[in-house]
Design an enzyme around this catalytic site. Structure first.
Site, PDB file in Angstrom:
ATOM      1  N   HIS A  98       0.853  -1.193   0.000  1.00 33.97           N
ATOM      2  CA  HIS A  98       0.000   0.000   0.000  1.00 33.97           C
ATOM      3  C   HIS A  98       0.887   1.242   0.000  1.00 33.97           C
ATOM      4  CE1 HIS A  98      -3.914  -1.935   1.731  1.00 33.97           C
ATOM      5  NE2 HIS A  98      -3.332  -2.715   0.831  1.00 33.97           N
ATOM      6  N   GLU A 133       1.041   3.908   1.904  1.00 37.95           N
ATOM      7  CA  GLU A 133       1.604   4.301   3.198  1.00 37.95           C
ATOM      8  C   GLU A 133       2.742   3.376   3.617  1.00 37.95           C
ATOM      9  OE1 GLU A 133      -2.743   5.522   3.082  1.00 37.95           O
ATOM     10  OE2 GLU A 133      -1.597   3.723   2.573  1.00 37.95           O
ATOM     11  N   CYS A 140      -5.986   2.345   5.546  1.00 37.78           N
ATOM     12  CA  CYS A 140      -6.680   1.116   5.936  1.00 37.78           C
ATOM     13  C   CYS A 140      -6.155   0.646   7.299  1.00 37.78           C
ATOM     14  CB  CYS A 140      -6.448   0.044   4.874  1.00 37.78           C
ATOM     15  SG  CYS A 140      -4.773  -0.657   4.905  1.00 37.78           S
ATOM     16  N   CYS A 146      -2.326  -0.201   7.254  1.00 40.32           N
ATOM     17  CA  CYS A 146      -1.474   0.978   7.173  1.00 40.32           C
ATOM     18  C   CYS A 146      -1.532   1.797   8.452  1.00 40.32           C
ATOM     19  CB  CYS A 146      -1.866   1.821   5.968  1.00 40.32           C
ATOM     20  SG  CYS A 146      -1.492   0.996   4.398  1.00 40.32           S
TER      21      CYS A 146
END
Length: 160
Positions: free
Chosen positions: A57, A59, A87, A90
């Protein structure tokens, strides 16, 4: 946001631009940057499908980049700017990295409207193991805590 500055808007725009760039390529529509002392030290965009890595992801990628830049696993004096509300995975990584400030643009609801709904995961994490959709089992083992004992006995360990 009450404490948001013009500088915050500039960095947030850069995270959004990374997300747009990612959406034009093979990645998901998410971007993130990490700033320390008004300097970008980490960048990331969603690369889940490009790398066949569900943890790639934006992040997470930005955290990895910033940690490499600083040669440290703690980002205590940094700000993370994300194109979207992170999310659960993260968010956990942000806590583990000790990042004290997070600024995001789009909301989880905006992401859900685009097909990226993590509410299922949020709901699952609130359930007892026995009620979750995946099988999670605690298995006792004679050496279950041996690694912890070894770590605690290591006087040269690096605490975190």
């Amino acid at each position: 946001m009450a404490n948001q500055t013009q500088q915050d808007n500039i960095f947030l725009q850069q995270a959004i631009e990374l997300a747009i760039q990612s959406a034009k390529q093979q990645g998901g529509p998410f971007g993130a940057i990490i700033v320390k002392d008004n300097k970008i030290i980490g960048k990331g965009r969603n690369q889940v499908t490009e790398n066949n890595d569900p943890s790639a992801h934006a992040e997470i990628m930005a955290i990895r980049d910033a940690c490499k830049t600083l040669d440290d696993f703690q980002l205590t004096d940094c700000i993370l700017y994300s194109s979207c509300e992170p999310c659960p995975m993260c968010t956990s990584a942000i806590y583990w990295a000790r990042i004290p400030r997070l600024i995001f643009a789009a909301t989880a609801s905006d992401a859900a409207n685009a097909g990226f709904d993590d509410q299922f995961i949020v709901n699952e994490l609130a359930k007892p193991y026995a009620q979750r959709s995946i099988s999670i089992e605690h298995c006792t083992h004679k050496d279950a805590t041996k690694s912890f004992e070894t770590w605690r006995a290591n006087n040269s360990r690096k605490e975190y």
